[in-house]
Design a protein around this motif. Structure first.
Motif, PDB file in Angstrom:
ATOM      1  N   GLY A   1      28.631  63.204  27.547  1.00  0.00           N
ATOM      2  CA  GLY A   1      28.631  63.961  26.300  1.00  0.00           C
ATOM      3  C   GLY A   1      28.203  65.412  26.501  1.00  0.00           C
ATOM      4  O   GLY A   1      28.808  66.340  25.972  1.00  0.00           O
ATOM      5  N   LYS A   2      27.176  65.577  27.292  1.00  0.00           N
ATOM      6  CA  LYS A   2      26.656  66.924  27.520  1.00  0.00           C
ATOM      7  C   LYS A   2      27.649  67.767  28.322  1.00  0.00           C
ATOM      8  O   LYS A   2      27.879  68.942  28.030  1.00  0.00           O
ATOM      9  CB  LYS A   2      25.333  66.807  28.283  1.00  0.00           C
ATOM     10  CG  LYS A   2      24.513  68.062  28.255  1.00  0.00           C
ATOM     11  CD  LYS A   2      23.211  67.860  29.027  1.00  0.00           C
ATOM     12  CE  LYS A   2      22.641  69.196  29.444  1.00  0.00           C
ATOM     13  NZ  LYS A   2      21.776  69.085  30.613  1.00  0.00           N
ATOM     14  N   GLY A   3      28.235  67.147  29.325  1.00  0.00           N
ATOM     15  CA  GLY A   3      29.200  67.862  30.150  1.00  0.00           C
ATOM     16  C   GLY A   3      30.416  68.291  29.357  1.00  0.00           C
ATOM     17  O   GLY A   3      30.938  69.396  29.545  1.00  0.00           O
ATOM     18  N   LEU A   4      30.870  67.431  28.455  1.00  0.00           N
ATOM     19  CA  LEU A   4      32.043  67.783  27.649  1.00  0.00           C
ATOM     20  C   LEU A   4      31.737  68.985  26.773  1.00  0.00           C
ATOM     21  O   LEU A   4      32.539  69.913  26.648  1.00  0.00           O
ATOM     22  CB  LEU A   4      32.474  66.605  26.772  1.00  0.00           C
ATOM     23  CG  LEU A   4      33.648  66.967  25.859  1.00  0.00           C
ATOM     24  CD1 LEU A   4      34.937  67.121  26.659  1.00  0.00           C
ATOM     25  CD2 LEU A   4      33.834  65.953  24.741  1.00  0.00           C
ATOM     26  N   LYS A   5      30.542  68.969  26.184  1.00  0.00           N
ATOM     27  CA  LYS A   5      30.172  70.083  25.305  1.00  0.00           C
ATOM     28  C   LYS A   5      30.159  71.387  26.105  1.00  0.00           C
ATOM     29  O   LYS A   5      30.661  72.422  25.648  1.00  0.00           O
ATOM     30  CB  LYS A   5      28.795  69.800  24.692  1.00  0.00           C
ATOM     31  CG  LYS A   5      28.416  70.778  23.610  1.00  0.00           C
ATOM     32  CD  LYS A   5      27.117  70.396  22.945  1.00  0.00           C
ATOM     33  CE  LYS A   5      26.792  71.416  21.863  1.00  0.00           C
ATOM     34  NZ  LYS A   5      25.476  71.173  21.275  1.00  0.00           N
ATOM     35  N   GLN A   6      29.585  71.319  27.299  1.00  0.00           N
ATOM     36  CA  GLN A   6      29.514  72.513  28.140  1.00  0.00           C
ATOM     37  C   GLN A   6      30.919  72.986  28.537  1.00  0.00           C
ATOM     38  O   GLN A   6      31.217  74.177  28.522  1.00  0.00           O
ATOM     39  CB  GLN A   6      28.688  72.177  29.383  1.00  0.00           C
ATOM     40  CG  GLN A   6      28.230  73.397  30.150  1.00  0.00           C
ATOM     41  CD  GLN A   6      27.322  73.012  31.313  1.00  0.00           C
ATOM     42  OE1 GLN A   6      26.760  71.912  31.336  1.00  0.00           O
ATOM     43  NE2 GLN A   6      27.180  73.899  32.265  1.00  0.00           N
ATOM     44  N   LEU A   7      31.772  72.016  28.855  1.00  0.00           N
ATOM     45  CA  LEU A   7      33.157  72.359  29.199  1.00  0.00           C
ATOM     46  C   LEU A   7      33.841  73.041  28.019  1.00  0.00           C
ATOM     47  O   LEU A   7      34.546  74.040  28.177  1.00  0.00           O
ATOM     48  CB  LEU A   7      33.913  71.091  29.596  1.00  0.00           C
ATOM     49  CG  LEU A   7      35.389  71.273  29.970  1.00  0.00           C
ATOM     50  CD1 LEU A   7      35.527  72.116  31.227  1.00  0.00           C
ATOM     51  CD2 LEU A   7      36.067  69.911  30.169  1.00  0.00           C
ATOM     52  N   ALA A   8      33.596  72.504  26.825  1.00  0.00           N
ATOM     53  CA  ALA A   8      34.199  73.083  25.625  1.00  0.00           C
ATOM     54  C   ALA A   8      33.686  74.510  25.419  1.00  0.00           C
ATOM     55  O   ALA A   8      34.452  75.423  25.094  1.00  0.00           O
ATOM     56  CB  ALA A   8      33.879  72.210  24.413  1.00  0.00           C
ATOM     57  N   GLU A   9      32.396  74.709  25.642  1.00  0.00           N
ATOM     58  CA  GLU A   9      31.830  76.063  25.482  1.00  0.00           C
ATOM     59  C   GLU A   9      32.473  77.041  26.463  1.00  0.00           C
ATOM     60  O   GLU A   9      32.805  78.173  26.106  1.00  0.00           O
ATOM     61  CB  GLU A   9      30.310  76.022  25.691  1.00  0.00           C
ATOM     62  CG  GLU A   9      29.574  75.451  24.482  1.00  0.00           C
ATOM     63  CD  GLU A   9      28.115  75.077  24.780  1.00  0.00           C
ATOM     64  OE1 GLU A   9      27.709  75.105  25.964  1.00  0.00           O
ATOM     65  OE2 GLU A   9      27.396  74.754  23.812  1.00  0.00           O
ATOM     66  N   LEU A  10      32.663  76.593  27.698  1.00  0.00           N
ATOM     67  CA  LEU A  10      33.282  77.462  28.705  1.00  0.00           C
ATOM     68  C   LEU A  10      34.711  77.827  28.311  1.00  0.00           C
ATOM     69  O   LEU A  10      35.158  78.956  28.486  1.00  0.00           O
ATOM     70  CB  LEU A  10      33.271  76.773  30.069  1.00  0.00           C
ATOM     71  CG  LEU A  10      31.896  76.598  30.714  1.00  0.00           C
ATOM     72  CD1 LEU A  10      31.985  75.686  31.934  1.00  0.00           C
ATOM     73  CD2 LEU A  10      31.310  77.958  31.114  1.00  0.00           C
ATOM     74  N   ASN A  11      35.432  76.845  27.771  1.00  0.00           N
ATOM     75  CA  ASN A  11      36.796  77.113  27.319  1.00  0.00           C
ATOM     76  C   ASN A  11      36.794  78.147  26.192  1.00  0.00           C
ATOM     77  O   ASN A  11      37.585  79.087  26.189  1.00  0.00           O
ATOM     78  CB  ASN A  11      37.448  75.820  26.827  1.00  0.00           C
ATOM     79  CG  ASN A  11      38.128  75.052  27.945  1.00  0.00           C
ATOM     80  OD1 ASN A  11      39.343  75.099  28.082  1.00  0.00           O
ATOM     81  ND2 ASN A  11      37.343  74.373  28.760  1.00  0.00           N
TER      82      ASN A  11
END
Lengths: 447, 123, 523
Positions: free
Chosen positions: A346-356
């Motif tokens: 969950g945390k990694g996805l959020k971070q990935l979304a932020e980077l995008n």
């Protein structure tokens, strides 16, 4: 031939066991007119690995890979980095070379990963329940419309002007074949809100997309309320699943059905397929859902196990009354999705979304600074539309010469949309500062 | 109070102009473990022979047909949560709907208990 | 002599116990594995991403409120999790997988290697066409193979799987009828009762009405029944016929059937699921077929992946080709490969678009790799060996099991359960095969044969492997004939015992719920 184990001696002894003179005996039921005597003409004979590999490599070399340089194409498929272990996992023989889990005692691996997939998709979309995948986002969208018509017993489907046009076309096709009426609202970059006033007492569902094909993110809560007041459903569509790490998911907006594309997690671009359609809905609608479902149970020893369940919805039992004709779906792509999602967490996805999102913000700021360029998308995640002072097709061709694949021209998606000067561009975690600089530099030369 | 049977294995127990409808013990046995029952809404109207409910086992889904024409007075909502009742008490507790009959003369086309038993024997 | 009495004993000790319980739940190499949500946490991650810079959001407040809460795993945990799960699966790479009608043949690894070339795997469907000429050329080349092998003039490449190809063919028929002004009147589609469930489901999805036709005692279409269904013909849209059919038999009267349907003003949809039995030997185009899908994952060896992805290119006759879906590839005179994406120009009569983008490119690469590997000569041998292997299985087992029909079969051998003792069912035989190390055959399909067992060995099995399989099945069949009650408990040696499907369907649990949430919900 390397894939055929039978030797001439084997064949002779097997024919003797069978009591046949030759393989010809097996084809005597074929009408004379249809029986070929010789091998089919016009095709080459068999080749070794090396020769085949040479041929295929030559074809592959004629294509410009996304990773070969600055690349900004989105509009329904997105360039993302997939961890190396994902491909290793899906190439594992026991996943790659097995069938639909019809024999659960020897398919718990597939079934448990399906159950994990359903759990992940339900959580990402904030919906109650998800199925084990559809072919892709566009067919998931079309199936959602049909499902809404079954649930409401109504015959009108309303599409937003921001819905991906391929999704709209696939949906229109299936709906009209079943005698449903499809109303497509005018093409609009920020058009999802118009759905709020569109539903009437005959409407089965309204279909909105966020982020939409122009990248616009929209809170569809108001649309959901308006639809529900009229007894219609909201189908909430997405083409970029990574957005769900950051953007309001369908369930938080009151959607009854969520349908979208899962390619971005775990799956490569593959020139459009295979991808993995995500499909989720509210609990009470589950028996009208299309596609396979995996459910938890116990085995004869009382141990937890998983099986395909609620199969009476499906074609192999319900035949002409099935919820859909879908059979084989996207099992392995769903596994890739699950493995990648597991690595993210969950945390990694959020971070990935932020980077995008940040990459897209930086791209928009950079392009918006070029004279004559106008950013058109008011709120976006990792993709937006912009206007160029000259014809978009010419701009993209010139960018291409500079080694930059600059996006999709809107006129390719909307030939009648008077959008000859609009480009849709996406940025992801793969986008570097140098990529953006190269884009801006090339664009400045052109406009 | 008389019970009638159809060739499609529904039963209807009639009192005045009201009929209680379900599927027979024989049918429930043929279906195997019932896992789901889909019932109509109260007030829905059906003509004789219309499919008005669905009963599902793991491997089969069967339509249930209206033995006679009528409108639905009441549905047995308890079946939704406890479909296994159909296996335990098909011709009792596991009734599907109560109908208000619109044409009692249609009952004459149905079988009585003995005729139905003979009909099942023949299968 | 010196005596070394140190070290381990080297001969096995003989201790006999009936069942062994382990603390871990694992059983030797077969490891117990919980759900990933029970192992990981939302904080755990198996990827290293850069820190976001904190750029000002352009989301306009359309932001997610509740976290997904989804658990993650580090890479070693994730790899171990999925590899352990994989070990609970049977696969074609482990042994014979005789699932009839599903065609579980060897999946060559060269196919996988080619599909992963960046020039195929890492190209976007909406890149400028000039940058994907190799991809379009590949689609065109595969289309040429499919058209040549089927003897048909056109192929729609975009359908995503077999059932989607059926949809494509039936939508083309629907559009052709509309163009003839008969879209509203020709609604009846004839479907044999032995058909796969996708056929009637597809017909209905296209707005048609299904009319079932019976099978005769030889497992083929009953021609008298067919003719009786055509007495009235002005409402006939067409027929959906699988050939070779789901009983593993070639429809002897196929040409006559095609002629009857055409004379009635309808079209002939052929379900090509079993094309692998005739590839290189019979061209459907010579038999009057108007549309046929081809399962690339069956005939052309692309992996089944535990339930997809499939790919269902659909060949069309001259009569139906104008209505083919977009997009499709055409080659301009100057050699440029061009996508026709809109329903105009060359596609002005197209019935529309079935799907975003161009079909299952990843599967196209694999299928073409397979075709080039085999060539025209090899594909003919593929069909012959597939049929030979099936007939060998039938010949070896026909004395202990009951063949559903007399005579030779095509690519699969079909048995009924007539030989079993009372109380022993097809499923018991299937599950006993699991203990012998095999995946069961297709069971209870086709519906026209009681307790059907449909065995498709495919051409990629050696004679020795077939013999081992037949020995095992023969022994099980004898036990079934004798009424061996121990079969009812099989499998005994699989990763799981028989599963309670009734429980799964009565109270569906379709996702994992955190234990504390579950408790609150229950209270």
């Amino acid at each position: 031939m390397r894939y055929l184990p039978l030797t001439p001696n084997d064949r002779a002894s097997m024919l003797a066991t069978i009591g046949a003179a030759s393989a010809e005996d097996f084809y005597t039921d074929v009408p004379e007119a249809g029986r070929l005597k010789a091998k089919i003409a016009g095709l080459p004979d068999h080749q070794g690995e090396l020769a085949v590999e040479r041929h295929m490599t030559k074809l592959a070399a004629k294509n410009r890979a996304a990773s070969a340089g600055p690349f900004f194409v989105g509009a329904g498929a997105y360039q993302h980095h997939v961890p190396a272990s994902v491909d290793m996992i899906i190439q594992r023989s026991e996943f790659l070379t097995t069938y639909t889990p019809y024999q659960p005692e020897i398919a718990q691996g597939t079934l448990q990963t399906m159950f994990e997939f359903q759990t992940q998709v339900a959580a990402l979309t904030a919906m109650d329940v998800a199925n084990a995948s559809m072919y892709d986002g566009s067919t998931a969208c079309a199936e959602a419309a049909l499902m809404a018509a079954r649930v409401t017993k109504r015959k009108k489907v309303i599409l937003s002007g921001g819905l991906h046009p391929h999704y709209a076309a696939a949906t229109r096709l299936l709906c009209e074949a079943q005698g449903l009426t499809v109303v497509h609202l005018p093409i609009s970059i920020d058009g999802e809100g118009a759905l709020a006033g569109a539903a009437d007492g005959e409407t089965a569902c309204v279909i909105g997309q966020s982020p939409n094909v122009f990248g616009t993110v929209t809170d569809l809560s108001g649309v959901a309320n308006a639809a529900h007041e009229k007894g219609a459903l909201l189908v909430s569509v997405f083409t970029e699943v990574v957005s769900l790490g950051l953007v309001t998911p369908p369930g938080e907006m009151g959607a009854d059905i969520a349908a979208g594309e899962g390619q971005s997690i775990g799956n490569g671009l593959n020139f459009g397929g295979p991808y993995v359609g995500l499909f989720a809905c509210k609990d009470k609608l589950v028996r009208q859902m299309p596609g396979r479902l995996c459910g938890e149970t116990v085995d004869a020893d009382g141990h937890r196990g998983f099986v395909l369940t609620l199969s009476t919805r499906e074609q192999h039992i319900r035949r002409d009354k099935a919820t859909s004709n879908i059979c084989t779906n996207s099992g392995l792509c769903a596994l890739a999705f699950t493995a990648h999602m597991t690595l993210l967490g969950g945390k990694g996805l959020k971070q990935l979304a932020e980077l995008n999102h940040e990459a897209a913000c930086e791209l928009a700021d950079a392009l918006g600074g070029v004279k004559g360029v106008e950013i058109l998308t008011p709120r976006f995640f990792n993709e937006f539309a912009f206007r160029t002072p000259v014809d978009a097709e010419a701009v993209l061709a010139m960018l291409d010469e500079a080694g930059v694949v600059g996006g999709v021209r809107a006129s390719r998606l909307f030939p009648d949309g008077h959008m000859g000067d609009v480009i849709i561009a996406a940025a992801t975690e793969c986008t570097t500062a140098d990529d953006i600089a190269a884009y801006v530099a090339a664009l400045k030369e052109i406009v | 109070m008389t019970t009638y049977y159809t060739k499609d294995h529904e039963w209807i127990r009639v009192e005045g102009d009201t009929g209680t409808v379900g599927i027979t013990t024989y049918a429930a046995g043929q279906l195997g473990d019932v896992v789901y029952v889909e019932l109509p809404e109260s007030g829905a109207k059906f003509a004789r022979g219309d499919d008005f409910a669905v009963v599902e086992s793991v491997k089969a889904a069967s339509d249930v047909y209206a033995p006679v024409s009528g409108s639905v007075l009441e549905v047995n909502a308890a079946l939704t949560d406890a479909p296994e009742t159909v296996n335990a008490a098909a011709e009792g507790e596991a009734w599907f709907v109560r109908l208000k009959l619109s044409d009692a003369s249609e009952l004459s086309g149905l079988m009585d208990e003995a005729a139905y038993a003979a009909f099942c024997e023949g299968h | 002599m010196t005596m070394n009495t140190q070290g381990r004993p080297t001969a096995p000790a003989s201790v006999s116990i009936s069942a062994i319980d382990t603390v871990s739940g694992s059983r030797g190499l077969l490891q117990h594995e919980d759900l990933l949500f029970e192992i990981g946490t939302p904080e755990t991650t198996g990827v290293d991403l850069p820190k976001p810079k904190g750029v000002k959001s352009r989301l306009g407040g359309v932001v997610r409120k509740a976290e997904t809460g989804l658990a993650g795993l580090s890479e070693p945990q994730a790899v171990r999790h999925y590899i352990r799960l994989s070990q609970k699966n049977y696969a074609i790479d482990l042994g014979l997988f005789p699932l009839g009608s599903c065609t579980m043949k060897h999946n060559p690894r060269l196919n996988e290697k080619m599909a992963r070339l960046p020039g195929f795997a890492d190209i976007h469907p909406l890149q400028p066409q000039a940058t994907v000429q190799g991809a379009l050329e590949l689609i065109d080349e595969l289309a040429t193979w499919l058209k040549t092998l089927t003897g048909m003039p056109f192929v729609a490449m975009s359908p995503k799987a077999g059932a989607h190809g059926e949809l494509c063919g039936m939508l083309a028929i629907r559009q052709a009828l509309i163009a003839r002004g008969e879209g509203g009147t020709r609604k009846r589609v004839l479907v044999p009762e032995s058909a796969h469930g996708t056929n009637p489901a597809t017909a209905v999805q296209c707005g048609f009405i299904v009319d079932e036709i019976k099978a005769n005692a030889r497992g083929r279409v009953d021609m008298d029944d067919l003719k009786s269904k055509l007495v009235r013909s002005d409402d006939i849209a067409g027929i959906m016929l699988t050939n070779p059919n789901t009983c593993g038999l070639f429809e002897t009267d196929i040409k006559a059937i095609a002629d009857l349907i055409h004379a009635a003003g309808g079209y002939f949809y052929c379900d090509g699921a079993n094309f692998n039995a005739i590839v290189g030997r019979v061209r459907p185009g010579d038999l009057g077929v108007d549309a046929m899908h081809i399962n690339l994952h069956k005939t052309f060896s692309t992996p089944h992946g535990g339930g997809g992805p499939g790919s269902g290119p659909t060949v069309l006759s001259e009569a139906l080709a104008p209505y083919a879906p977009v997009p499709f590839v055409i080659r301009d005179e100057d050699g440029f490969y061009r996508l026709v994406e809109q329903t105009e120009g060359a596609a002005k009569d197209s019935f529309g678009r079935m799907v975003a983008f161009h079909g299952q490119m990843g599967m196209f690469v694999r299928a073409l790799t397979y075709m080039l590997s085999h060539g025209a000569d090899g594909l003919k041998q593929v069909a012959e060996d597939a049929v030979l292997n099936a007939n060998y299985v039938q010949a070896r087992l026909k004395h202990v099991m009951t063949p559903a029909f007399e005579g030779f079969c095509m690519h699969e051998a079909l048995f009924s359960d007539a030989f079993t003792a009372d109380g022993i069912e097809t499923i018991d035989i299937a599950k006993a095969l699991i203990d012998e190390g095999y995946h069961p055959m297709t069971m209870y399909f086709p519906l026209v044969v009681h307790g059907a067992m449909l065995i498709e060995p495919t051409e990629t099995e050696s004679k020795a492997e077939l013999d081992r399989f037949c020995d095992a099945l023969e022994s099980i069949a004898r036990r079934a004939a004798q009424g061996d009650e121990t079969l009812k408990g099989a499998p005994y040696l699989a990763p799981a015992k028989r599963l309670d499907e009734t429980r799964a369907a009565r109270k569906p649990v379709l996702k994992w719920t955190a234990p504390d949430t579950a408790r609150v919900a229950a209270e």
